[in-house]
Design a protein around this motif. Structure first.
Motif, short mmCIF file in Angstrom:
data_model
loop_
_atom_site.label_atom_id
_atom_site.label_comp_id
_atom_site.label_asym_id
_atom_site.label_seq_id
_atom_site.Cartn_x
_atom_site.Cartn_y
_atom_site.Cartn_z
N ASN A 22 38.00 -12.08 39.20
CA ASN A 22 39.15 -11.19 39.00
C ASN A 22 39.70 -10.71 40.33
O ASN A 22 40.92 -10.60 40.52
N LYS A 23 38.79 -10.43 41.27
CA LYS A 23 39.22 -9.98 42.59
C LYS A 23 39.95 -11.11 43.33
O LYS A 23 40.95 -10.86 44.01
N ILE A 24 39.47 -12.31 43.17
CA ILE A 24 40.14 -13.47 43.77
C ILE A 24 41.55 -13.60 43.21
O ILE A 24 42.52 -13.83 43.94
N ASP A 25 41.69 -13.43 41.89
CA ASP A 25 43.01 -13.53 41.25
C ASP A 25 43.98 -12.47 41.76
O ASP A 25 45.19 -12.69 41.76
N GLU A 26 43.48 -11.32 42.21
CA GLU A 26 44.34 -10.24 42.70
C GLU A 26 44.83 -10.46 44.12
O GLU A 26 45.72 -9.73 44.59
N THR A 27 44.29 -11.44 44.81
CA THR A 27 44.68 -11.66 46.20
C THR A 27 46.05 -12.32 46.30
O THR A 27 46.60 -12.81 45.29
N ASP A 28 46.58 -12.34 47.50
CA ASP A 28 47.88 -12.98 47.76
C ASP A 28 47.73 -14.47 48.08
O ASP A 28 48.71 -15.11 48.45
N ALA A 29 46.55 -15.00 47.94
CA ALA A 29 46.31 -16.41 48.25
C ALA A 29 47.09 -17.30 47.29
O ALA A 29 47.47 -16.89 46.18
N SER A 30 47.29 -18.54 47.72
CA SER A 30 47.99 -19.49 46.87
C SER A 30 47.11 -19.84 45.68
O SER A 30 45.89 -19.65 45.71
N GLU A 31 47.71 -20.37 44.61
CA GLU A 31 46.96 -20.76 43.42
C GLU A 31 45.92 -21.83 43.77
O GLU A 31 44.81 -21.81 43.21
N GLU A 32 46.27 -22.71 44.71
CA GLU A 32 45.34 -23.75 45.13
C GLU A 32 44.09 -23.14 45.77
O GLU A 32 42.97 -23.54 45.47
N GLU A 33 44.30 -22.13 46.65
CA GLU A 33 43.17 -21.46 47.30
C GLU A 33 42.34 -20.68 46.27
O GLU A 33 41.10 -20.70 46.31
N LYS A 34 43.01 -19.99 45.36
CA LYS A 34 42.31 -19.22 44.34
C LYS A 34 41.41 -20.14 43.51
O LYS A 34 40.25 -19.83 43.24
N THR A 35 41.94 -21.29 43.11
CA THR A 35 41.19 -22.25 42.31
C THR A 35 39.98 -22.76 43.08
O THR A 35 38.87 -22.84 42.54
N PHE A 36 40.20 -23.08 44.37
CA PHE A 36 39.11 -23.58 45.22
C PHE A 36 37.98 -22.54 45.31
O PHE A 36 36.81 -22.87 45.10
N PHE A 37 38.33 -21.29 45.62
CA PHE A 37 37.30 -20.26 45.79
C PHE A 37 36.61 -19.90 44.47
O PHE A 37 35.42 -19.59 44.44
N LYS A 38 37.34 -19.95 43.36
CA LYS A 38 36.70 -19.67 42.07
C LYS A 38 35.72 -20.79 41.71
O LYS A 38 34.65 -20.51 41.14
N LYS A 39 36.03 -22.04 42.09
CA LYS A 39 35.08 -23.15 41.86
C LYS A 39 33.85 -22.97 42.74
O LYS A 39 32.72 -23.21 42.29
#
Length: 171
Positions: free
Chosen positions: A115-132
């Motif tokens: 959830n914290k990752i989703d709240e960041t300003d990172a791109s969707e690609e970066e968010k997906t990478f870090f959540k994986k």
């Protein structure tokens, strides 16, 4: 007009500590009623009120004798373990035994972090990478990082006093 001026109370913190200290000195025995301080101008009623107050908080015990149409009479008081811990500079055994342990299971912690990752300003690609990456973390690695997360969280609290006051209504 202060709160004290409006409501005169027989409760006296100094007397309460003195009573507890006298009870602690004879622990585990009951305090001899003759040893109860009355030489400081304390009225017997005030002493009884303060012992009763300490009893209500579990800091001492005493047998209560009620007589119809009469004041409350108490037998000799005895300090409790809670009373001894109250007097102890370190909080006594209660401080050790009352430790609260907070446990998060791995899935809950991963969900909070996702959830914290989703709240960041990172791109969707970066968010997906870090959540994986997060999902692939073994529980042991996640556990090891939890203490560091708590430290980082505390560093991020700008005003600890304000933050603690916001928690007070929940207590």
């Amino acid at each position: 007009m202060t709160k004290t001026e409006r409501h005169s109370s027989p409760l006296d913190r100094k007397l309460q500590i003195e009573l507890l200290e006298k009870m602690a000195a004879v622990y585990p025995a009951y305090l001899n009623v003759g040893k109860i301080p009355q030489n400081n101008g304390q009225h017997v009623r005030a002493v009884i009120a303060n012992i009763y107050y300490l009893m209500e908080h579990g800091l001492c015990i005493a047998q209560e004798f009620d007589e119809i149409g009469s004041d409350v009479h108490l037998g000799p008081p005895k300090i409790t373990a809670k009373g001894l811990d109250f007097l102890a500079d370190d909080g006594g055994l209660d401080a050790i035994l009352s430790v609260v342990t907070v446990r998060f299971d791995a899935d809950t912690l991963k969900s909070l972090l996702a959830n914290k990752i989703d709240e960041t300003d990172a791109s969707e690609e970066e968010k997906t990478f870090f959540k994986k990456q997060l999902e692939a973390l073994p529980d042991a690695a996640l556990k090891a990082g939890t203490s560091e997360l708590v430290k980082l969280g505390l560093v991020s609290v700008p005003n600890i006093f304000h933050w603690l006051q916001t928690l007070a209504p929940h207590v």
